[in-house]
Design a protein around this motif. Sequence first.
Motif, PDB file in Angstrom:
ATOM      1  N   UNK A 141      -0.503   6.397  -6.897  1.00 18.02           N
ATOM      2  CA  UNK A 141      -1.711   5.490  -7.271  1.00 18.02           C
ATOM      3  C   UNK A 141      -2.602   5.809  -6.004  1.00 18.02           C
ATOM      4  N   UNK A 142      -4.106   5.869  -6.420  1.00 20.02           N
ATOM      5  CA  UNK A 142      -5.074   6.252  -5.483  1.00 20.02           C
ATOM      6  C   UNK A 142      -5.525   4.839  -5.285  1.00 20.02           C
ATOM      7  N   UNK A 143      -5.963   4.575  -3.791  1.00 14.24           N
ATOM      8  CA  UNK A 143      -6.362   3.274  -3.411  1.00 14.24           C
ATOM      9  C   UNK A 143      -7.500   3.935  -2.234  1.00 14.24           C
ATOM     10  N   UNK A 144      -8.588   3.040  -2.527  1.00 18.92           N
ATOM     11  CA  UNK A 144      -9.926   3.426  -1.729  1.00 18.92           C
ATOM     12  C   UNK A 144     -10.408   2.080  -1.170  1.00 18.92           C
ATOM     13  N   UNK A 145     -11.028   2.099  -0.009  1.00 17.28           N
ATOM     14  CA  UNK A 145     -11.914   1.164   0.454  1.00 17.28           C
ATOM     15  C   UNK A 145     -11.177   0.122   0.736  1.00 17.28           C
ATOM     16  N   UNK A 146     -10.291   0.326   1.613  1.00 14.73           N
ATOM     17  CA  UNK A 146      -9.113  -0.968   1.961  1.00 14.73           C
ATOM     18  C   UNK A 146      -9.911  -1.457   3.246  1.00 14.73           C
ATOM     19  N   UNK A 147      -9.976  -2.693   3.006  1.00 18.91           N
ATOM     20  CA  UNK A 147     -10.897  -3.586   3.963  1.00 18.91           C
ATOM     21  C   UNK A 147     -10.181  -4.623   4.405  1.00 18.91           C
ATOM     22  N   UNK A 148      -9.718  -5.140   5.608  1.00 15.43           N
ATOM     23  CA  UNK A 148      -9.378  -6.347   5.859  1.00 15.43           C
ATOM     24  C   UNK A 148     -10.400  -7.465   5.669  1.00 15.43           C
ATOM     25  N   UNK A 162      -1.326  -2.763   9.916  1.00 19.57           N
ATOM     26  CA  UNK A 162      -2.750  -2.651   9.444  1.00 19.57           C
ATOM     27  C   UNK A 162      -3.488  -3.628   9.602  1.00 19.57           C
ATOM     28  N   UNK A 171       0.706  -1.284  -0.214  1.00 22.74           N
ATOM     29  CA  UNK A 171       0.043  -0.003  -0.134  1.00 22.74           C
ATOM     30  C   UNK A 171       1.034   1.404   0.022  1.00 22.74           C
ATOM     31  N   UNK A 172       2.157   1.174   0.933  1.00 26.43           N
ATOM     32  CA  UNK A 172       2.810   2.455   0.846  1.00 26.43           C
ATOM     33  C   UNK A 172       3.658   2.682  -0.469  1.00 26.43           C
ATOM     34  N   UNK A 221     -10.902   0.475   9.034  1.00 25.60           N
ATOM     35  CA  UNK A 221     -10.695   0.422   7.638  1.00 25.60           C
ATOM     36  C   UNK A 221     -10.053   1.542   6.797  1.00 25.60           C
ATOM     37  N   UNK A 222      -9.154   1.501   5.700  1.00 29.70           N
ATOM     38  CA  UNK A 222      -9.001   2.679   5.262  1.00 29.70           C
ATOM     39  C   UNK A 222     -10.003   3.123   3.982  1.00 29.70           C
ATOM     40  N   UNK A 223     -10.676   4.158   4.120  1.00 33.04           N
ATOM     41  CA  UNK A 223     -11.785   4.391   2.884  1.00 33.04           C
ATOM     42  C   UNK A 223     -10.938   5.026   2.029  1.00 33.04           C
ATOM     43  N   UNK A 224      -9.901   5.755   1.968  1.00 32.35           N
ATOM     44  CA  UNK A 224      -9.055   6.042   0.732  1.00 32.35           C
ATOM     45  C   UNK A 224      -7.713   6.856   1.243  1.00 32.35           C
ATOM     46  N   UNK A 225      -6.838   6.411   0.238  1.00 34.55           N
ATOM     47  CA  UNK A 225      -5.297   6.435   0.795  1.00 34.55           C
ATOM     48  C   UNK A 225      -4.381   6.899  -0.520  1.00 34.55           C
ATOM     49  N   UNK A 226      -4.072   8.291  -0.218  1.00 37.79           N
ATOM     50  CA  UNK A 226      -3.234   8.733  -1.382  1.00 37.79           C
ATOM     51  C   UNK A 226      -2.044   9.122  -0.821  1.00 37.79           C
ATOM     52  N   UNK A 227      -1.061   9.631  -1.445  1.00 34.26           N
ATOM     53  CA  UNK A 227       0.308   9.930  -0.938  1.00 34.26           C
ATOM     54  C   UNK A 227       0.124  10.901   0.176  1.00 34.26           C
ATOM     55  N   UNK A 238       1.088   4.243  -3.022  1.00 32.98           N
ATOM     56  CA  UNK A 238       1.015   5.632  -2.736  1.00 32.98           C
ATOM     57  C   UNK A 238       2.020   6.497  -3.180  1.00 32.98           C
ATOM     58  N   UNK A 251       3.046   6.853   5.276  1.00 32.71           N
ATOM     59  CA  UNK A 251       2.696   5.585   5.213  1.00 32.71           C
ATOM     60  C   UNK A 251       2.118   4.668   6.115  1.00 32.71           C
ATOM     61  N   UNK A 252       1.782   3.443   5.891  1.00 39.27           N
ATOM     62  CA  UNK A 252       1.148   2.502   6.926  1.00 39.27           C
ATOM     63  C   UNK A 252       2.140   1.569   7.478  1.00 39.27           C
TER      64      UNK A 252
END
Lengths: 414, 92
Positions: A34-41, B48, A26-27, B70-76, A30, B44-45
């Motif tokens: 790159x955009x990432x959203x709705x990250x759910x375990x 998680x 993920x790191x 949870x992460x809803x959105x994740x940008x730089x 970003x 960064x994370x």
Amino acid sequence: MILRIYRFLCGYLTLLLSGRKAGRFLNLCTRRGMNIWNVVLEGEDRCRLNMYLKDFRNVRPLCRKTKTRLRIQKRRGLPFVLYRYRKRVIFPAAFLAAAGLLFFCSRFVWKIEIDGNSRLSDDTIIRYLEENNAGFGTAKKEIDLEKLELSLRRDFPQIIWASSYIEGTRLVVEIQENLKEDGGSSASDGADASCTDLIAAKDAVIDSIITRSGVPLVKAGDPVAAGDVLVSSRQEILDDAGNVREYFYQSADADITGRVTYPYEEKIPAAVSEKKETGREHTVYFVEFFGRRMETPKIFNDFDLFYCIEDYRQLHLTDHFYLPVFFGKRSFIEQEEQEKTYSKEEAEQIAAAHLNQFLSDLEENGVSIIGKNVMIDKIGDFYQVSGTIEASEPVGAKAPTEILQIPGQDEEHE
Amino acid sequence: MKNRRHVNREKIVNALELPKDLMLGTPCLTMNGNRELLIENHRGILTYSDRQMVVLAKDIRIEISGTGLYVEYYTADLMKIQGQMDGIAFRP
């Protein structure tokens, strides 16, 4: 909402990420923008995430570096829809054609509305607009609204104010009529002749006369004929010898009412053929596109005697966006002719109704009814209604004054 | 030595009334109740899970504990975390 539309247009994927270094993946994503959203375990070392399609194309080296695996769960967005329906050309083509047709239609006037007219009929104005290149189906850019307003005022003297504007595909013409009967003519009188007499508009017996200016030539009780001068604007100024020295002119102004006798005559036929509905009716339905009409077939014989009623509606997308599409129905209503003979009572009733209408028309024009003497007689095949109606009404009318030379003036000069 | 340099820099930023999150790169946290957390200027994370999340920032780590995270959105430079949050701790 805008973000959702943007994501749909770009296309995105729902991915299942598995591996021990998911956080590092993920790191890294970003860091590379790159955009990432709705990250759910989803469980131990597994998570679900969403990613744009364009980013997913560059993600393979990151997976190799972090020893993670990506599995596509769902594909969403326009690129996938277009790909799925790539062989279905007709649907988008029809969609585009419909959009094009709507755009084409939006450049013309498909509805004309007239507001504010009471004496001029809608048909008269619509016909005038058609003659002046602003009718149904004219391109909007060809209509010169300011010129149209000016020409409306110029060609219809009763219109004192006109405004026109286009909203969507609707042309709205708002007018204001001059409801005063003689408003225009009195103005023109004033312009043409500086000095006016009051003359009798019709044969009458003078009831009352109140003079404000001018010389009254009649008094109450005098009978006058149409055209007789009632109040003269000319005043004679006499010298000591009693001769006219000069004339003084001032427009005559007076309230003159007179008794007028109206003859009334009407012939009511004793036998008439009346048209009566039989109750039978046939209906055809129609749709009209761009002036071409398609009707449902007539599966019945035409009636011998009928009248037709057409009821239609125009298709419109919004209140202002009318289209040249009409749909409605035409009803043929059968009639039959019946001979009817009026009895004297019935004829009297009809005559009374007609007479009342005649009287109320007179009263609307400022005439007050004093008396009526009407008789009904049967003469051959007719009922003859005849008589007279006595009324009191203003009888004065303006007329330009004749300017006279002072008698003997030329000789004096000599 | 590093800490002293940071203190000096903070003094200058304060004196000039400059925005600290831009000049010092400190994280900026915005919370809506205990259900939403917006972190700006993260690095960064680190870990998680749905019970604990550790987010790296300049000089500190932000530990968020709770349930259903949870992460809803994740940008730089922006991250939005959702879930039932019980505590936030800052570790050097």
